[in-house]
Design a protein around this motif. Structure first.
Motif, mmCIF file in Angstrom:
data_model
loop_
_atom_site.group_PDB
_atom_site.id
_atom_site.type_symbol
_atom_site.label_atom_id
_atom_site.label_comp_id
_atom_site.label_asym_id
_atom_site.label_seq_id
_atom_site.Cartn_x
_atom_site.Cartn_y
_atom_site.Cartn_z
ATOM 1 N N UNK A 180 -1.679 2.399 2.923
ATOM 2 C CA UNK A 180 -0.636 2.894 3.807
ATOM 3 C C UNK A 180 -1.231 4.025 4.648
ATOM 4 N N UNK A 181 -0.552 4.405 5.720
ATOM 5 C CA UNK A 181 -1.127 5.332 6.699
ATOM 6 C C UNK A 181 -1.508 6.683 6.088
ATOM 7 N N UNK A 182 -0.818 7.104 5.037
ATOM 8 C CA UNK A 182 -1.133 8.395 4.417
ATOM 9 C C UNK A 182 -2.480 8.398 3.714
ATOM 10 N N UNK A 183 -3.071 7.209 3.508
ATOM 11 C CA UNK A 183 -4.347 7.108 2.795
ATOM 12 C C UNK A 183 -5.509 6.907 3.767
ATOM 13 N N UNK A 184 -5.321 7.226 5.082
ATOM 14 C CA UNK A 184 -6.373 6.981 6.074
ATOM 15 C C UNK A 184 -7.629 7.790 5.767
ATOM 16 N N UNK A 185 -7.481 9.081 5.483
ATOM 17 C CA UNK A 185 -8.655 9.897 5.194
ATOM 18 C C UNK A 185 -9.309 9.495 3.885
ATOM 19 N N UNK A 186 -8.507 9.001 2.912
ATOM 20 C CA UNK A 186 -9.067 8.525 1.637
ATOM 21 C C UNK A 186 -9.959 7.313 1.864
ATOM 22 N N UNK A 187 -9.519 6.410 2.746
ATOM 23 C CA UNK A 187 -10.318 5.212 3.041
ATOM 24 C C UNK A 187 -11.643 5.592 3.683
ATOM 25 N N UNK A 188 -11.611 6.568 4.598
ATOM 26 C CA UNK A 188 -12.837 6.986 5.268
ATOM 27 C C UNK A 188 -13.823 7.566 4.260
ATOM 28 N N UNK A 189 -13.320 8.395 3.351
ATOM 29 C CA UNK A 189 -14.211 8.993 2.352
ATOM 30 C C UNK A 189 -14.745 7.947 1.389
ATOM 31 N N UNK A 190 -13.894 6.979 0.985
ATOM 32 C CA UNK A 190 -14.358 5.931 0.076
ATOM 33 C C UNK A 190 -15.457 5.104 0.728
ATOM 34 N N UNK A 191 -15.327 4.859 2.040
ATOM 35 C CA UNK A 191 -16.368 4.121 2.746
ATOM 36 C C UNK A 191 -17.686 4.876 2.724
ATOM 37 N N UNK A 266 -5.687 0.576 7.900
ATOM 38 C CA UNK A 266 -4.473 1.071 7.258
ATOM 39 C C UNK A 266 -3.255 0.457 7.931
ATOM 40 N N UNK A 267 -2.143 0.476 7.230
ATOM 41 C CA UNK A 267 -0.883 -0.027 7.762
ATOM 42 C C UNK A 267 0.202 0.985 7.417
ATOM 43 N N UNK A 268 1.460 0.597 7.560
ATOM 44 C CA UNK A 268 2.537 1.536 7.278
ATOM 45 C C UNK A 268 3.769 0.865 6.728
ATOM 46 N N UNK A 269 4.590 1.645 6.050
ATOM 47 C CA UNK A 269 5.869 1.178 5.527
ATOM 48 C C UNK A 269 6.877 2.315 5.637
ATOM 49 N N UNK A 270 8.142 2.025 5.258
ATOM 50 C CA UNK A 270 9.215 2.991 5.459
ATOM 51 C C UNK A 270 9.455 3.880 4.238
ATOM 52 N N UNK A 271 9.583 3.276 3.051
ATOM 53 C CA UNK A 271 9.939 4.073 1.874
ATOM 54 C C UNK A 271 8.700 4.627 1.191
ATOM 55 N N UNK A 272 8.930 5.584 0.282
ATOM 56 C CA UNK A 272 7.813 6.255 -0.391
ATOM 57 C C UNK A 272 7.113 5.364 -1.406
ATOM 58 N N UNK A 273 7.828 4.642 -2.321
ATOM 59 C CA UNK A 273 7.121 3.791 -3.281
ATOM 60 C C UNK A 273 6.385 2.662 -2.579
ATOM 61 N N UNK A 274 5.292 2.211 -3.203
ATOM 62 C CA UNK A 274 4.475 1.142 -2.636
ATOM 63 C C UNK A 274 4.575 -0.109 -3.507
ATOM 64 N N UNK A 275 4.036 -1.207 -2.996
ATOM 65 C CA UNK A 275 4.065 -2.480 -3.722
ATOM 66 C C UNK A 275 2.839 -2.676 -4.573
ATOM 67 N N UNK A 276 2.424 -1.657 -5.279
ATOM 68 C CA UNK A 276 1.202 -1.727 -6.071
ATOM 69 C C UNK A 276 1.259 -2.711 -7.212
ATOM 70 N N UNK A 277 2.438 -2.941 -7.803
ATOM 71 C CA UNK A 277 2.528 -3.863 -8.939
ATOM 72 C C UNK A 277 2.216 -5.295 -8.515
ATOM 73 N N UNK A 278 2.643 -5.706 -7.323
ATOM 74 C CA UNK A 278 2.262 -7.032 -6.816
ATOM 75 C C UNK A 278 0.746 -7.149 -6.748
#
Length: 856
Positions: A180-191, A266-278
């Motif tokens: 999700x968009x809030x993890x953009x900097x995390x993705x850059x660092x992981x790369x 990255x992408x985006x969604x509306x609510x705070x919880x994510x679909x991590x269990x799927x």
């Protein structure tokens, strides 16, 4: 010779105690029940399901219970030949026991190896040099691998299971990231940190594979915006949202990891919880991920938000439950994201446990508490704090991996009918075995941990098919198991092949294991009885209302009447309507039934005259509890009770009474105080006991008068007592026991009392003496003062006569006039050094001055 130290002795005692405990615990529980428990079992399967019981299936075996306990010294089964005794033992057989591996095997190529239904290797295997396929060597970290166990109900058996982590054990790590968009900097660092992660993990194991996947949320309202422009670009740098996407399968080409992470958008969604269990469910169950059969499997779940779980899909109109299957299309996307609900926590736990995967939740500090609670419900899961930009992800993964690999925890899938317990001293070979299924502190390789596994069949399942079970014991996160093929010994073979309508059963029942199983309408030991109604109405006549067992378990119900069984000893008989009575089960004393002083009637002793007690061992008379010369009814010298004709002496705070009649007390103080009042009332007619009280309370002795009682023989136990009563009279007495153990008290004939004192005369005398002494003192004082005054007057007269001063001038020579001295400060000499100091002294008569003043 050296004397062993106390510490050495205590250490040896502790070791012996521990070994004894272990040995006792490993002894089968066969001899713990009383024999009457076995005799109540009426069928073979009920008998062998009771520990320590055996069944006799001899057709000619009569007059004794077929279910018995052969371990007892009393042998009710002596008439049963050994070949007809069914007493199955526990049997443990080792089917497979490969040696623990020292090192792991390296898989060639990038193909994956998956487990098949039979537990063997399957999948693609790449060719090595020369085109020859390189088959991976089997790694063994659990020993043994398969056992076969025959086990009776309510009995236990023990065996040893060992675990050893092999060197260079393969490691599969799948990184599942929230994009999700809030993890953009995390993705850059992981790369950027991808290569560092690969190098760091390869330092832990040379056989390392890495994969990558991402997730956002379900593409339906209210999780994401369904506006056309928002579906394409939820934010300026966002791509279209999706549920889960698989980017990179587990591969040895780990340098591609950074490339794949960098390509992911990255992408985006509306609510705070994510679909991590799927995403977790698809990453666990989909074969495209490439999980290997023999490898430690890590699923790193990275996010900064909470999660949706089962039931949340209803908000988007999704009501179909998650089926826990793989639904991945050719592009690596989860195709059922908008059709199936989120999986439940238990579904996630079941899938992870089935695949032996260790989940690592790398989450930010804001959600750490949520995922710690989640990890408690998922087997083998752990949680680490992720920095806001994922800069510490490498250190977090290494830390969690070391924590996981340094701990071994055993789990099993046994049913509720079976109990498994684990005992281990972990890495301390000399330590005490503790009840635990987990050991920590293991190094990465080389450490071996032994577990003592205790297995017990708690009860036999009702369905015979469940008597055969396959139990798996496995370390959490390791795809290796110990398989136990358990056969519960709950049935007798002779019960499976019964003879229907057997002549032994009056052609009205099935003969099996030596007994008859009657057809409907027939009953009795040999099915000889018939009834047109309910058989229970007939058999109830054989059941004592106080019990639920036919004929008290000591007879057979024959057509509604109890026929009591005969005993091998013809003198022993079982009687009663319900066989509830006998003449041999009464209490015994010194091996004699009813002490030979009574008769055993219906299990209770009927004592002969003169005897009493539950075993007729007590005499009814109390005459033997007191000497023949003792007066009154006092038994045991008043210091004990008479039980069964014998004195049982009291134990007091002062000491314990002893002797045949409790007449002695070596540890007590003397009995002077006890005898004092009786001596006073009997010998001197004084003291607190008056009249009848003296006669009723003083029955132990009658004092013998003596002029001066003295101790003649201390060895005879003579005790001298001294007392003074309230009248000031002193008296002595001694007591002892003669050769017949009779108490003897010798008291002083008369008390030694002081002479009579006349108190009034003494008081009057004292008063008179005080008065006389006072008057004498006054007279003496008057005399002394008179003499002193006369002397002073005589001295005055004498001095007056001797006075010689000038009477003419009228001056008294004794009198001296007062004088005054004055100094003139003017003539002190200051200012004129040549001048002499002059002092002027003026003496003025005060009397003259006064005279002149009066004249003026």
């Amino acid at each position: 010779m050296d004397v062993p130290s106390t510490k050495h002795i205590l250490t040896n005692c502790l070791i012996v105690s521990v070994i004894s405990t272990i040995v006792i615990a490993q002894i089968p529980q066969r001899y713990s029940l009383p024999p009457n428990v076995c005799t109540l079992k009426e069928t073979c399967h009920e008998c062998i399901q009771t520990p320590s019981c055996s069944w006799c299936f001899d057709p000619d075996y009569i007059n004794s219970p077929r279910c018995f306990q052969p371990s007892t010294s009393l042998q009710p089964n002596a008439l049963c030949p050994e070949e007809y005794v069914f007493n199955p033992d526990n049997v443990l057989s080792v089917i497979e026991n490969l040696t623990l591996s020292e090192t792991g095997g390296i898989y060639a190529g990038s193909g994956s190896i998956e487990e098949s239904g039979s537990g063997t290797f399957s999948g693609s295997v790449n060719s090595g040099s020369g085109g020859i396929p390189e088959v991976p060597k089997r790694i063994v970290q659990v020993s043994p691998q398969r056992l076969h166990l025959k086990l009776r109900a309510r009995q236990s058996d023990r065996f040893t299971m060992s675990y050893k982590q092999a060197q260079d054990y393969p490691l599969d790590l799948y990184y599942l990231m929230d994009l999700s968009s809030s993890m953009h900097d995390d993705k850059e660092n992981l790369s950027k940190l991808g290569n560092k992660l690969v190098l760091t993990m390869k330092n832990l194991t040379s056989d390392f594979r890495l994969g990558f996947g991402s997730f956002v949320d379900k593409v339906v309202m209210p999780y994401v915006s369904t506006l056309k422009q928002k579906l394409q670009h939820p934010c300026e740098i966002c791509v279209a949202p999706y549920g889960f996407r698989h980017h990179m399968s587990l591969s040895i080409n780990t340098h591609n990891f950074s490339t794949e992470v960098d390509r992911a958008q990255v992408s985006g969604n509306l609510d705070a919880p994510e679909g991590g269990f799927d995403a977790i469910m698809q990453a666990v169950v989909c074969p495209e991920i490439g999980w290997r059969l023999q490898a430690r499997r890590l699923l790193v779940f990275s996010t900064d938000a909470s999660f949706h779980y089962a039931g949340d899909g209803k908000l988007g109109g999704i009501v179909k439950p998650n089926d826990g299957e793989c639904h991945m299309d050719n592009n690596g996307y989860y195709s059922q994201s908008i059709y199936q609900d989120y999986p439940s926590i238990e579904q996630i736990n079941l899938s992870i446990r089935k695949k032996s995967i260790n989940a690592i939740f790398a989450v930010t500090n804001s959600t750490i508490s949520i995922y710690r609670e989640l990890a408690k419900s998922i087997e083998g899961a752990s949680v680490g704090v992720l920095e806001g930009d994922s800069s510490n992800i490498v250190d977090l993964i290494v830390e969690q991996y070391k924590k996981i690999s340094s701990t071994v925890s055993l789990k099993h899938n046994a049913s509720s009918a079976v109990s498994l317990k684990f005992f281990s001293s972990c890495l301390n070979p000399d330590g005490i075995l503790l009840n635990t299924n987990e050991c920590s502190g293991l190094r990465v390789v080389g450490d071996t941990v032994d577990f003592k596994v205790e297995i017990e069949v708690l009860k036999c399942p009702k369905n015979p098919k469940d008597h055969f079970q396959t139990i798996q014991i496995r370390p959490v996160g390791i795809n290796e198991t110990l398989i136990i093929d358990l056969e519960m010994l709950c049935e007798c073979p002779c019960e499976k092949n019964g003879q229907r309508n057997s002549p032994r059963c009056s052609s009205a029942g099935t003969y099996k294991c030596g007994v008859c199983d009657c057809n409907p309408g027939a009953f009795g030991t040999k099915c000889e009885c018939h009834t047109g109604g309910d058989i229970r109405n007939v058999t109830m006549n054989c059941i004592n209302p106080n019990t639920t067992v036919e004929c008290s378990g000591r007879g057979d119900c024959v057509c509604g009447h109890c026929v009591c069984r005969e005993r091998p000893n013809k003198l022993e008989m079982i009687t009663g309507k319900f066989c509830e009575c006998d003449n041999f089960s009464c209490e015994r004393h010194n091996g004699k039934l009813c002490s030979d002083h009574g008769e055993c009637i219906c299990g209770k002793c009927q004592c002969n005259p003169g005897w009493k007690g539950s075993n007729c061992a007590c005499q009814d008379s109390t005459d033997s509890c007191k000497p023949a010369t003792l007066k009154g009814d006092t038994l045991c010298s008043g210091a004990g009770t008479c039980e069964c004709g014998v004195c049982v002496c009291n134990v007091t705070d002062n000491g314990r009474f002893t002797g045949k009649f409790c007449e002695k007390c070596p540890t007590c103080g003397d009995r002077c105080l006890e005898f004092k009042d009786c001596v006073r009332c009997q010998q001197y007619k004084t003291g607190p006991l008056k009249g009848n009280e003296c006669g009723s309370n003083c029955t132990l002795f009658i004092p013998v008068p003596a002029k001066e009682p003295v101790v003649a023989n201390e060895e005879n136990g003579e005790v001298l007592c001294h007392y003074e009563d309230e009248e000031g009279c002193r008296f002595n007495f001694i007591y002892f026991y003669d050769e017949k153990q009779v108490l003897v008290v010798k008291a002083q004939e008369q008390r030694d009392c002081p002479p009579t004192v006349h108190i009034p005369a003494i008081i009057l005398g004292v008063i008179a003496a005080v008065v006389l002494i006072g008057l004498a003192i006054l007279l003496l004082w008057k005399l002394l003062t008179t003499i002193h005054d006369r002397r002073e007057f005589a001295r005055f007269e004498k001095e007056k006569m001797m006075a010689k001063w000038d009477t003419i001038n009228g001056e008294n020579p004794i009198y001296k006039q007062a004088t005054s001295t004055f100094k003139n400060p003017t003539y002190s000499g200051k200012g004129n050094p040549c001048a002499q100091k002059r002092d002027f002294t003026y003496t003025v008569s005060i009397l003259n001055y006064l005279d002149q003043s009066s004249v003026d």
